[in-house]
Design an enzyme around this catalytic site. Sequence first.
Site, PDB file in Angstrom:
ATOM      1  N   GLY A 101      16.618   2.409 -64.000  1.00 28.61           N
ATOM      2  CA  GLY A 101      17.940   3.022 -63.886  1.00 28.61           C
ATOM      3  C   GLY A 101      18.597   2.347 -62.692  1.00 28.61           C
ATOM      4  CD1 TRP A 124      16.637  10.926 -77.930  1.00 33.40           C
ATOM      5  CD2 TRP A 124      16.107   8.839 -77.346  1.00 33.40           C
ATOM      6  NE1 TRP A 124      16.298  10.225 -79.066  1.00 33.40           N
ATOM      7  CE2 TRP A 124      15.964   8.954 -78.738  1.00 33.40           C
ATOM      8  CE3 TRP A 124      15.819   7.590 -76.747  1.00 33.40           C
ATOM      9  CZ2 TRP A 124      15.546   7.892 -79.545  1.00 33.40           C
ATOM     10  CZ3 TRP A 124      15.406   6.547 -77.541  1.00 33.40           C
ATOM     11  CH2 TRP A 124      15.280   6.695 -78.928  1.00 33.40           C
ATOM     12  N   GLY A 165      28.717 -12.906 -61.323  1.00 31.61           N
ATOM     13  CA  GLY A 165      27.718 -13.627 -62.103  1.00 31.61           C
ATOM     14  C   GLY A 165      27.382 -14.977 -61.504  1.00 31.61           C
ATOM     15  CG  ASP A 169      20.818  -2.410 -60.943  1.00 29.94           C
ATOM     16  OD1 ASP A 169      22.022  -2.153 -60.739  1.00 29.94           O
ATOM     17  OD2 ASP A 169      20.233  -2.132 -62.005  1.00 29.94           O
TER      18      ASP A 169
HETATM   19  P1  ADP Z   1      26.043  -7.215 -62.843  1.00 31.71           P
HETATM   20  O1  ADP Z   1      24.659  -7.461 -63.342  1.00 31.71           O
HETATM   21  O2  ADP Z   1      26.147  -5.975 -62.019  1.00 31.71           O
HETATM   22  O3  ADP Z   1      27.116  -7.328 -63.901  1.00 31.71           O
HETATM   23  P2  ADP Z   1      26.649  -9.913 -61.971  1.00 31.71           P
HETATM   24  O4  ADP Z   1      26.548 -10.371 -63.382  1.00 31.71           O
HETATM   25  O5  ADP Z   1      27.875 -10.300 -61.247  1.00 31.71           O
HETATM   26  O6  ADP Z   1      26.387  -8.362 -61.789  1.00 31.71           O
HETATM   27  O7  ADP Z   1      25.392 -10.522 -61.242  1.00 31.71           O
HETATM   28  C1  ADP Z   1      24.912 -10.052 -60.000  1.00 31.71           C
HETATM   29  C2  ADP Z   1      24.335 -11.212 -59.226  1.00 31.71           C
HETATM   30  O8  ADP Z   1      23.300 -11.841 -59.990  1.00 31.71           O
HETATM   31  C3  ADP Z   1      25.350 -12.305 -58.964  1.00 31.71           C
HETATM   32  O9  ADP Z   1      26.090 -12.027 -57.791  1.00 31.71           O
HETATM   33  C4  ADP Z   1      24.462 -13.529 -58.823  1.00 31.71           C
HETATM   34  O10 ADP Z   1      23.879 -13.565 -57.530  1.00 31.71           O
HETATM   35  C5  ADP Z   1      23.348 -13.241 -59.816  1.00 31.71           C
HETATM   36  N1  ADP Z   1      23.659 -13.874 -61.109  1.00 31.71           N
HETATM   37  C6  ADP Z   1      24.140 -13.283 -62.240  1.00 31.71           C
HETATM   38  N2  ADP Z   1      24.316 -14.177 -63.222  1.00 31.71           N
HETATM   39  C7  ADP Z   1      23.932 -15.375 -62.726  1.00 31.71           C
HETATM   40  C8  ADP Z   1      23.850 -16.712 -63.244  1.00 31.71           C
HETATM   41  N3  ADP Z   1      24.240 -17.014 -64.493  1.00 31.71           N
HETATM   42  N4  ADP Z   1      23.384 -17.686 -62.430  1.00 31.71           N
HETATM   43  C9  ADP Z   1      22.979 -17.417 -61.166  1.00 31.71           C
HETATM   44  N5  ADP Z   1      23.042 -16.194 -60.611  1.00 31.71           N
HETATM   45  C10 ADP Z   1      23.504 -15.181 -61.372  1.00 31.71           C
END
Ligand code: ADP
Length: 307
Positions: A29, A102, A227, A258
Amino acid sequence: MAGTMLSIGECMVELMQAEGDMLRKGYAGDSFNTAYYARLFAPTDWAVDYFTAVGTDAVSDEMLAFMESTGIDTSHIARIESRMPGLYMIHLREGERSFSYWRSTSAAKLLAEDPNRLRTAIEAADIAFFSGITLAILSPGAGETLLSELRRAKASGRRVVFDPNIRPRLWDDATRMLTTLEAGARAATMVLPSFDDETMHFGDASVGATIDRYRALGVEEIAVKDGGKGVTLQFEGERLHVPAVPVSRIVDTTSAGDSFNGSFLARLAAGDSPADAAAFAARVAAAVIGHHGALVARQTLAAEGIA
Ligand code: ADP
């Protein structure tokens, strides 16, 4: 300096397809995952405390035993005789994951029903973390109880950290979702939003627009996760971009945000600068999405040079 980090929310039983009809049981979670990564990387003289409600049944006992085995303090967790933990199942079909939940009568929905217990836990914390999912599972009245305790903590100078983690499926009303998320941000000193969610639901045109919107709500410390494009920080009046760490093969993006949150807060607790803490958290998140599951073992991360 020693301290306590508290995470507030719902931990569920996770059932994942193993072989054929066999299922593997885990616990996860968003707020619990955040506590897990905070515990992995926080200084040893910091306590990491989890706040939720569980039942008095065997699965609740097992969940608490698991939390304790990771070093997380469970002493503030309420036990409610008539309820059980929520549960979700991960389905894998041709590599695509889907989820069944659930959780509509889970014990965690009652976590704010005992305001004294909540106040005791929050008053003992130097850093209190909660999310939009924490707010989504509570009744409007219980959500207000939680927010008023967090506002007290903010007013007394503690760090209150909010990840909006926007999940429209958990809210019955889109307008209430947006106003409650804004109330969550106002109660916080730090927000850790994901740009994808923010642009979709608040219409932000850029990461800078997300930062400006949260500043206007009275939040001083902001890290916008985007991301693979990295994280933009707004701390002490300055804006700074920290790149993501390239990942050669993404296996499972569960818990990217997280794991970032937990390790970022752990390093801030250790006294790192926001830029150093974010660079470390980006390494952790990159490693986490290279493995299956929300909670990647300490040894697996250590084998990749993260300690
Ligand atoms: P959430 O999972 O909350 O949607 P993000 O997708 O922005 O958040 O990802 C959180 C962190 O995970 C990013 O700030 C980055 O450090 C890492 N991350 C996510 N996707 C990638 C990726 N494709 N390549 C490298 N690091 C990633």
